[in-house]
Write a protein that holds these residues in place. Sequence first.
Motif, PDB file in Angstrom:
ATOM      1  N   GLY A 140      41.337  43.227  41.279  1.00  0.00           N
ATOM      2  CA  GLY A 140      41.059  44.641  41.123  1.00  0.00           C
ATOM      3  C   GLY A 140      40.774  45.247  42.482  1.00  0.00           C
ATOM      4  N   ARG A 162      47.617  42.049  40.821  1.00  0.00           N
ATOM      5  CA  ARG A 162      46.677  43.176  40.836  1.00  0.00           C
ATOM      6  C   ARG A 162      46.759  43.879  39.489  1.00  0.00           C
ATOM      7  NH1 ARG A 162      47.193  48.669  41.582  1.00  0.00           N
ATOM      8  NH2 ARG A 162      45.249  49.723  42.205  1.00  0.00           N
ATOM      9  N   SER A 168      38.629  45.476  37.584  1.00  0.00           N
ATOM     10  CA  SER A 168      39.596  45.066  36.565  1.00  0.00           C
ATOM     11  C   SER A 168      39.849  43.560  36.610  1.00  0.00           C
ATOM     12  CB  SER A 168      40.903  45.843  36.701  1.00  0.00           C
ATOM     13  OG  SER A 168      41.473  45.694  37.975  1.00  0.00           O
TER      14      SER A 168
END
Length: 284
Positions: A140, A162, A168
Amino acid sequence: MSTTKIGWIGLGNMGIPMAGQLIKAGYQVTVYNRSKDKETALKEIGAMVAETPENLVSQNDVLVLMVSDDAAIEQIFNGANGLFSTDVSGKVIINMSTVSPAISKEMATLSKEKGAQYLDAPVSGSVKQAETGQLVIMVGGDETAFEQVKPILEKMGKMAVRLGDTGSGNVAKLAINSLLALYTQGLAETVIFANQQGIETEALLNLINNGAIANVFTKIKGDAIVADNYKPAFALKHIVKDLNLAKNIGLGSPLAKTALNTFEAATAKYGEEDLIAVIKQVKG
């Protein structure tokens, strides 16, 4: 050989082989760990050593953290001689620890204020995958920063993805570890049930490992059950931490609540053993 200099903080069961992969790939790696004896194995293959996190910053371009929890992150960043006690401008900080999205967002904001980039990049996989560079890395944070350090991550894992903004990666890791807890308890209960009905553990595992639900985890943990070997690849106490972190951001499903109760009950006796030691708690 890459000219990017890497500073590494945290030399536990995962940190040592992960940092070792970077050294083997030709990176100049400087390590810091509170327990100095943990630095020996990496010094022997070419790592340099920093006395404090602060010392680590000035010598390196990228800083990687692999520590146990939010409290350790807070200390590393904001403690005496921590990362923020010196100039971190221009650095990329990669936090590969399994921690809360909240601590990542807090440290990302502070890093940005100080001119540094922060990525949360926890991993899926255990010691064997760390030793062979086969981890799955979930990230993240800023896309440009991710692309800059992706070659580094790819030396430690077979996949580096990613997922979105800061936190995240942490959320994805907590979701995966929640499934890990559910599966671990499920495997333990399945073995115990079969044993109670007269089916030997080895016979059951042979069926599972050759059937539709076969997987690497069952093979590894099944072997551990058969050998009565609970040396920690992933300590049971850490899954309790992760389930609580997941609970704190909203995980409250029936299975998750049950798993948290079971693993918490097991912590007093088996917290330092591998998470599959939960079989001893379930057996009673």
